[in-house]
Design a protein around this motif. Structure first.
Motif, PDB file in Angstrom:
ATOM      1  N   GLY A  69       0.817  -1.218   0.000  1.00  0.00           N
ATOM      2  CA  GLY A  69       0.000   0.000   0.000  1.00  0.00           C
ATOM      3  C   GLY A  69       0.842   1.256   0.000  1.00  0.00           C
ATOM      4  O   GLY A  69       0.308   2.358   0.165  1.00  0.00           O
ATOM      5  N   GLY A  70       2.161   1.100  -0.154  1.00  0.00           N
ATOM      6  CA  GLY A  70       3.048   2.251  -0.178  1.00  0.00           C
ATOM      7  C   GLY A  70       3.387   2.790   1.201  1.00  0.00           C
ATOM      8  O   GLY A  70       4.009   3.850   1.315  1.00  0.00           O
ATOM      9  N   LEU A  71       3.028   2.061   2.269  1.00  0.00           N
ATOM     10  CA  LEU A  71       3.237   2.553   3.621  1.00  0.00           C
ATOM     11  C   LEU A  71       4.616   2.165   4.146  1.00  0.00           C
ATOM     12  O   LEU A  71       5.073   1.038   3.956  1.00  0.00           O
ATOM     13  N   TYR A  72       5.269   3.110   4.823  1.00  0.00           N
ATOM     14  CA  TYR A  72       6.515   2.811   5.538  1.00  0.00           C
ATOM     15  C   TYR A  72       6.344   3.242   6.991  1.00  0.00           C
ATOM     16  O   TYR A  72       5.505   4.095   7.318  1.00  0.00           O
ATOM     17  N   LEU A  73       7.163   2.668   7.877  1.00  0.00           N
ATOM     18  CA  LEU A  73       7.054   2.993   9.290  1.00  0.00           C
ATOM     19  C   LEU A  73       8.406   2.792   9.971  1.00  0.00           C
ATOM     20  O   LEU A  73       9.043   1.750   9.829  1.00  0.00           O
ATOM     21  N   PHE A  74       8.850   3.821  10.705  1.00  0.00           N
ATOM     22  CA  PHE A  74      10.018   3.725  11.585  1.00  0.00           C
ATOM     23  C   PHE A  74       9.524   3.932  13.022  1.00  0.00           C
ATOM     24  O   PHE A  74       8.834   4.926  13.304  1.00  0.00           O
ATOM     25  N   GLY A  75       9.889   3.016  13.909  1.00  0.00           N
ATOM     26  CA  GLY A  75       9.446   3.114  15.295  1.00  0.00           C
ATOM     27  C   GLY A  75      10.598   3.224  16.271  1.00  0.00           C
ATOM     28  O   GLY A  75      11.780   3.195  15.895  1.00  0.00           O
ATOM     29  N   ASP A  76      10.243   3.367  17.558  1.00  0.00           N
ATOM     30  CA  ASP A  76      11.209   3.426  18.660  1.00  0.00           C
ATOM     31  C   ASP A  76      12.231   4.552  18.470  1.00  0.00           C
ATOM     32  O   ASP A  76      13.432   4.373  18.684  1.00  0.00           O
ATOM     33  N   LEU A  77      11.773   5.714  18.066  1.00  0.00           N
ATOM     34  CA  LEU A  77      12.682   6.840  17.818  1.00  0.00           C
ATOM     35  C   LEU A  77      12.769   7.718  19.057  1.00  0.00           C
ATOM     36  O   LEU A  77      11.759   8.191  19.579  1.00  0.00           O
ATOM     37  N   VAL A  78      13.987   7.949  19.507  1.00  0.00           N
ATOM     38  CA  VAL A  78      14.197   8.820  20.657  1.00  0.00           C
ATOM     39  C   VAL A  78      14.067  10.270  20.212  1.00  0.00           C
ATOM     40  O   VAL A  78      14.036  10.576  19.014  1.00  0.00           O
ATOM     41  N   ALA A  79      13.982  11.162  21.177  1.00  0.00           N
ATOM     42  CA  ALA A  79      13.834  12.581  20.859  1.00  0.00           C
ATOM     43  C   ALA A  79      15.006  13.058  19.999  1.00  0.00           C
ATOM     44  O   ALA A  79      16.160  12.722  20.267  1.00  0.00           O
ATOM     45  N   GLY A  80      14.694  13.805  18.952  1.00  0.00           N
ATOM     46  CA  GLY A  80      15.736  14.281  18.063  1.00  0.00           C
ATOM     47  C   GLY A  80      15.177  14.856  16.788  1.00  0.00           C
ATOM     48  O   GLY A  80      13.963  15.035  16.647  1.00  0.00           O
ATOM     49  N   ILE A  81      16.070  15.151  15.829  1.00  0.00           N
ATOM     50  CA  ILE A  81      15.688  15.701  14.523  1.00  0.00           C
ATOM     51  C   ILE A  81      15.998  14.655  13.465  1.00  0.00           C
ATOM     52  O   ILE A  81      17.081  14.052  13.455  1.00  0.00           O
ATOM     53  N   TYR A  82      15.017  14.425  12.565  1.00  0.00           N
ATOM     54  CA  TYR A  82      15.152  13.356  11.567  1.00  0.00           C
ATOM     55  C   TYR A  82      14.770  13.879  10.188  1.00  0.00           C
ATOM     56  O   TYR A  82      14.126  14.921  10.042  1.00  0.00           O
ATOM     57  N   ARG A  83      15.168  13.111   9.171  1.00  0.00           N
ATOM     58  CA  ARG A  83      14.764  13.377   7.784  1.00  0.00           C
ATOM     59  C   ARG A  83      14.567  12.035   7.096  1.00  0.00           C
ATOM     60  O   ARG A  83      15.280  11.073   7.357  1.00  0.00           O
TER      61      ARG A  83
END
Length: 286
Positions: A263-277
């Motif tokens: 379905g074109g879905l991606y997911l990243f989990g368990d991310l600590v506080a911070g800046i991402y791209r």
């Protein structure tokens, strides 16, 4: 005709007779104060008229507050003596029976009010129950508002038959259960879910299944997700490579790579506080 005391029962002193003596003892009776009370009596029975012995009979005042309780005798009979005149409610309780609706009655001075109480057999008297307390693994404190699901196992089939939440003491209850094999699962945000060992209940079993939940070490982490589509036609793109970068002082570092689902879905989990791209190049093998 009702028999009442016009005078208080007054005993004389002890009188000793030794042989042919003629003793005299005069004493006075004190008038009994007027009594504004009556009696309540009755019999607790099955619908077919059979007496129910040792049932608890409870009397409430006109405001619904408990006034007194008594038990029926082996013949199902009960009595509340010298009840102040007024309005009351009465009902009964006994294991295996449904509690009847409260019956209203009036007590009259120097009269006996007769109240028959009929009790119905509880159709679920032989049903079972599973209950327990959910606590934390660290300090054994009860967990409020945990979700508890009950499953019944029949052969190779597992069926969810109930879902409840724990109260402020961590307690839960499933009642009126058929004989069989059961297990429960417990979950709450911030904790790792847990599943109990099987419990078998039959013929009015009350099985205690207490549960422990461990804190989720990633409970304070976040997620980043999205859907990758083709800009030309808006169709979801499956198996697209999605790269996650952490950004610090303007420097990007790759920390994870995943792919989109159908379905074109991606997911990243368990991310600590911070800046991402996130970047999503579509690579194919030629």
């Amino acid at each position: 005709m009702t028999i009442i005391d016009r005078y208080r029962l007054q005993p004389s002193p002890l009188i000793t007779i030794d042989g042919r003596e003629e003793e005299t003892n005069n004493f006075q009776l004190k008038a009994a104060p007027p009594v504004e009370a009556g009696n309540i009596s009755g019999t607790v029975r099955y619908p077919n008229g059979t007496a129910i012995p040792f049932a608890t009979v409870k009397l409430f005042d006109a405001n619904g507050l408990p006034f007194e309780h008594n038990n029926s005798n082996p013949d199902g009979q009960f009595i509340f003596p010298r009840v102040p005149v007024g309005s009351y409610f009465i009902t009964a309780a006994e294991p295996g029976f449904l509690t009847p609706l409260r019956i209203d009655l009036t007590v009259l001075a120097n009269r006996t009010t007769t109240v028959p109480i009929t009790m119905q057999v509880d159709p679920n008297v032989n049903k079972n129950a599973i209950f327990g307390i959910v606590r934390t693994s660290t300090n054994n404190q009860p967990i409020e508002e945990a979700t508890v699901e009950l499953f019944k196992v029949t052969g190779t089939t597992t069926e969810m038959i109930g879902i409840v939440s724990t109260n402020n003491e961590g307690q839960y209850l499933f009642a009126d259960l058929e004989n069989g094999n059961y297990f429960v699962t417990v979950s709450k945000p911030g904790f790792l879910s847990n599943e109990s060992t099987p419990a078998t209940v039959s013929d009015k079993d009350f099985a205690a299944v207490n549960m422990i939940l461990a804190a989720d070490p990633d409970s304070n982490a976040g997620t980043i997700s999205g859907i990758i589509t083709d800009a030309a036609n808006g169709q979801a793109i499956a198996n697209a490579i999605v790269v996650l970068y952490s950004v610090s002082n303007g420097i990007e570092n790759v920390i994870d790579i995943t792919k989109t689902n159908v379905g074109g879905l991606y997911l990243f989990g368990d991310l600590v506080a911070g800046i991402y791209r996130v970047k999503a190049p579509l690579q194919v093998k030629s």
